[in-house]
Design a protein around this motif. Structure first.
Motif, PDB file in Angstrom:
ATOM      1  N   THR A  96       0.839  -1.203   0.000  1.00  0.00           N
ATOM      2  CA  THR A  96       0.000   0.000   0.000  1.00  0.00           C
ATOM      3  C   THR A  96       0.868   1.245   0.000  1.00  0.00           C
ATOM      4  O   THR A  96       1.818   1.354   0.787  1.00  0.00           O
ATOM      5  N   CYS A  97       0.516   2.201  -0.892  1.00  0.00           N
ATOM      6  CA  CYS A  97       1.194   3.503  -0.938  1.00  0.00           C
ATOM      7  C   CYS A  97       0.323   4.520  -0.218  1.00  0.00           C
ATOM      8  O   CYS A  97      -0.877   4.636  -0.502  1.00  0.00           O
ATOM      9  N   SER A  98       0.907   5.263   0.712  1.00  0.00           N
ATOM     10  CA  SER A  98       0.164   6.247   1.505  1.00  0.00           C
ATOM     11  C   SER A  98       0.857   7.600   1.434  1.00  0.00           C
ATOM     12  O   SER A  98       2.079   7.684   1.351  1.00  0.00           O
ATOM     13  N   SER A  99       0.041   8.649   1.485  1.00  0.00           N
ATOM     14  CA  SER A  99       0.588  10.005   1.563  1.00  0.00           C
ATOM     15  C   SER A  99      -0.501  10.925   2.089  1.00  0.00           C
ATOM     16  O   SER A  99      -1.696  10.615   2.015  1.00  0.00           O
ATOM     17  N   ASP A 100      -0.072  12.081   2.617  1.00  0.00           N
ATOM     18  CA  ASP A 100      -0.996  13.104   3.083  1.00  0.00           C
ATOM     19  C   ASP A 100      -1.086  14.152   1.989  1.00  0.00           C
ATOM     20  O   ASP A 100      -0.101  14.833   1.685  1.00  0.00           O
ATOM     21  N   ALA A 101      -2.271  14.285   1.372  1.00  0.00           N
ATOM     22  CA  ALA A 101      -2.416  15.211   0.253  1.00  0.00           C
ATOM     23  C   ALA A 101      -3.861  15.672   0.139  1.00  0.00           C
ATOM     24  O   ALA A 101      -4.788  14.947   0.504  1.00  0.00           O
ATOM     25  N   ASN A 102      -4.061  16.898  -0.372  1.00  0.00           N
ATOM     26  CA  ASN A 102      -5.392  17.403  -0.682  1.00  0.00           C
ATOM     27  C   ASN A 102      -5.281  18.330  -1.906  1.00  0.00           C
ATOM     28  O   ASN A 102      -4.568  19.333  -1.841  1.00  0.00           O
ATOM     29  N   PRO A 103      -5.940  17.965  -3.018  1.00  0.00           N
ATOM     30  CA  PRO A 103      -6.818  16.811  -3.197  1.00  0.00           C
ATOM     31  C   PRO A 103      -6.039  15.493  -3.142  1.00  0.00           C
ATOM     32  O   PRO A 103      -4.819  15.485  -3.226  1.00  0.00           O
ATOM     33  N   ALA A 104      -6.820  14.411  -2.994  1.00  0.00           N
ATOM     34  CA  ALA A 104      -6.206  13.092  -2.854  1.00  0.00           C
ATOM     35  C   ALA A 104      -5.242  12.802  -3.997  1.00  0.00           C
ATOM     36  O   ALA A 104      -5.480  13.173  -5.155  1.00  0.00           O
ATOM     37  N   ALA A 105      -4.151  12.139  -3.650  1.00  0.00           N
ATOM     38  CA  ALA A 105      -3.093  11.878  -4.636  1.00  0.00           C
ATOM     39  C   ALA A 105      -3.445  10.692  -5.529  1.00  0.00           C
ATOM     40  O   ALA A 105      -4.222   9.808  -5.158  1.00  0.00           O
ATOM     41  N   LYS A 106      -2.855  10.704  -6.711  1.00  0.00           N
ATOM     42  CA  LYS A 106      -2.846   9.542  -7.583  1.00  0.00           C
ATOM     43  C   LYS A 106      -1.473   8.879  -7.447  1.00  0.00           C
ATOM     44  O   LYS A 106      -0.474   9.562  -7.214  1.00  0.00           O
ATOM     45  N   TYR A 107      -1.438   7.550  -7.599  1.00  0.00           N
ATOM     46  CA  TYR A 107      -0.214   6.805  -7.289  1.00  0.00           C
ATOM     47  C   TYR A 107       0.335   6.078  -8.521  1.00  0.00           C
ATOM     48  O   TYR A 107      -0.426   5.614  -9.375  1.00  0.00           O
ATOM     49  N   THR A 108       1.640   6.013  -8.544  1.00  0.00           N
ATOM     50  CA  THR A 108       2.346   5.220  -9.562  1.00  0.00           C
ATOM     51  C   THR A 108       3.355   4.327  -8.850  1.00  0.00           C
ATOM     52  O   THR A 108       4.137   4.804  -8.013  1.00  0.00           O
ATOM     53  N   TRP A 109       3.338   3.022  -9.195  1.00  0.00           N
ATOM     54  CA  TRP A 109       4.243   2.059  -8.559  1.00  0.00           C
ATOM     55  C   TRP A 109       5.449   1.769  -9.463  1.00  0.00           C
ATOM     56  O   TRP A 109       5.339   1.748 -10.686  1.00  0.00           O
ATOM     57  N   PHE A 110       6.570   1.523  -8.782  1.00  0.00           N
ATOM     58  CA  PHE A 110       7.807   1.167  -9.485  1.00  0.00           C
ATOM     59  C   PHE A 110       8.415  -0.075  -8.839  1.00  0.00           C
ATOM     60  O   PHE A 110       8.392  -0.212  -7.605  1.00  0.00           O
TER      61      PHE A 110
END
Length: 381
Positions: free
Chosen positions: A308-322
């Protein structure tokens, strides 16, 4: 016999007065209603001859202001265009102003100019004109209404009262004697001159100076309403009263913790009304991106594993996996229903929204073979 050589006192006074420069106004103070017509008049005198030269009036006019330090004839003043007429005759002149406006409030002076050297004269002080209209005064916290104007004469007056635009029968006093409702509007009239309506606040709303509020910026909330008498304001944050009674609420250097609901209450002597709530949504870029693995124990081949990728962001973040610095997929999670040894590697993610991005530190995923662990536990490895 005694011969009377001197003229009588009245004729002497008239003779002396005719030899002087002067302007005499019929009234020094005039009060008139907005929209009505007013007439201001005067008489004036001047020496008929100076050094055997007959005095001739060449120009006569009224003015209320100066232009280039010279009196501006009202007939040439654009503020009075089409509303001013003069009626002048031998040593008298009247000014008529129609369609009176509130900004016609001024001191009006008469000036005449002659053919004599320095033969001009202005009547000072002039006539003070007050322009007003009936208005409803709200007293005793909205319990009583009074029809008032500084232009009302002092003798007995008859008024007409209106509620919600409809005439109230039987109400002819300057005091409104019926119960006052905070849901209604009221006005009064005297001789056809009607006051503005008074009413409790309505259409209360809050507007924001910014449509997108970034952390660290300042935002102004403004409470607006339709009210007469003018309203006073109170502010609330999450329904808690703020110690502020201004029409505007300024939030300086907002933080994400300021993301709350705000509303205002508008109040005058006739009642109060609250606005709808507005939400202060403080935006900021992704921060502290991290990768977690579940379950957190040793990862065995064939087991179910979720990253799981987590972060504190507003608006909600989009994620990219490597995986091993190569793009894997664009989801917030990577799920293995039956993980295999070839899934081992360094996993990291990038969190991104319109304000910025943040990358996690890589997480080493080491998938253990069940048989290898079994041999290790038996002491063969």
């Amino acid at each position: 016999t005694v011969v009377q050589l001197l003229p009588s006192l009245p004729s002497l006074f008239i003779h002396l007065k005719a030899q002087t420069w002067g302007v005499e106004y019929a009234s020094k103070h005039i009060c008139a209603f907005k929209g009505s017509t007013v007439e201001i008049s005067c008489t004036y005198t001047y020496p008929p001859r100076i050094s055997y030269k007959k005095t001739v009036v060449q120009r006569e006019f009224w003015y209320a202001k100066l232009k280039d330090k010279n009196p501006l004839d009202l007939r040439e003043d654009p503020d009075y265009a089409g509303r001013v007429t003069y009626r002048c005759s031998e040593q008298s002149c009247s000014l008529r102003i129609s369609g009176l406006r509130l900004n016609d409030f001024a001191e009006y002076k008469f000036r005449f100019e002659t053919n004599q050297p320095d033969g001009s004269f202005t009547g000072k002080p002039g006539v003070s004109l007050t322009v007003t209209g009936p208005r409803v005064q709200v007293i005793r916290s909205g319990l009583e209404l009074v029809c008032h104007s500084s232009c009302f004469p002092r003798h007995h007056l008859s008024f007409v009262w209106f509620m919600n635009g409809q005439e109230v029968q039987g109400e002819t006093s300057d005091y409104y004697r019926k119960p006052v409702s905070p849901e209604a509007s009221y006005s009064c009239s005297y001789q056809g001159h009607r006051s503005p309506e008074v009413y409790a606040p309505k259409s209360v709303s809050v507007s924001m100076s910014l449509t997108e509020i970034m952390e660290g910026s300042s935002v102004t909330l403004t409470c607006s309403c339709d009210a007469n008498p003018p309203a006073k304001f109170r502010w609330y944050k999450n329904n808690q009263t703020l110690l502020l009674e201004d029409q505007s609420l300024i939030l300086r250097s907002v933080q994400r913790s300021d993301s709350r609901k705000f509303h205002c209450v508008a109040e005058n002597e006739l009642g109060e009304l609250a606005s709808d709530q507005v939400f202060i949504n403080v935006e900021y870029p992704p921060e502290t991106s991290s990768v977690s693995v579940s379950p957190s124990a040793e990862v065995l081949e064939g087991s179910s594993v979720t990253l799981t990728c987590s972060s504190d962001a507003n608006p909600a973040a989009k994620y990219t996996w490597f995986k091993d610095n190569r793009t894997l997929l664009s989801e917030d999670k990577v799920h293995f229903s039956s993980i295999r040894s070839e899934h081992s590697g360094n996993y990291s993610c990038k969190s991104e929204n319109k304000h910025g991005q943040s990358s996690s530190t890589p997480l080493l995923l080491d998938v253990q073979c069940k048989f290898r662990l079994w041999f290790r536990d038996l002491g063969f490895l």
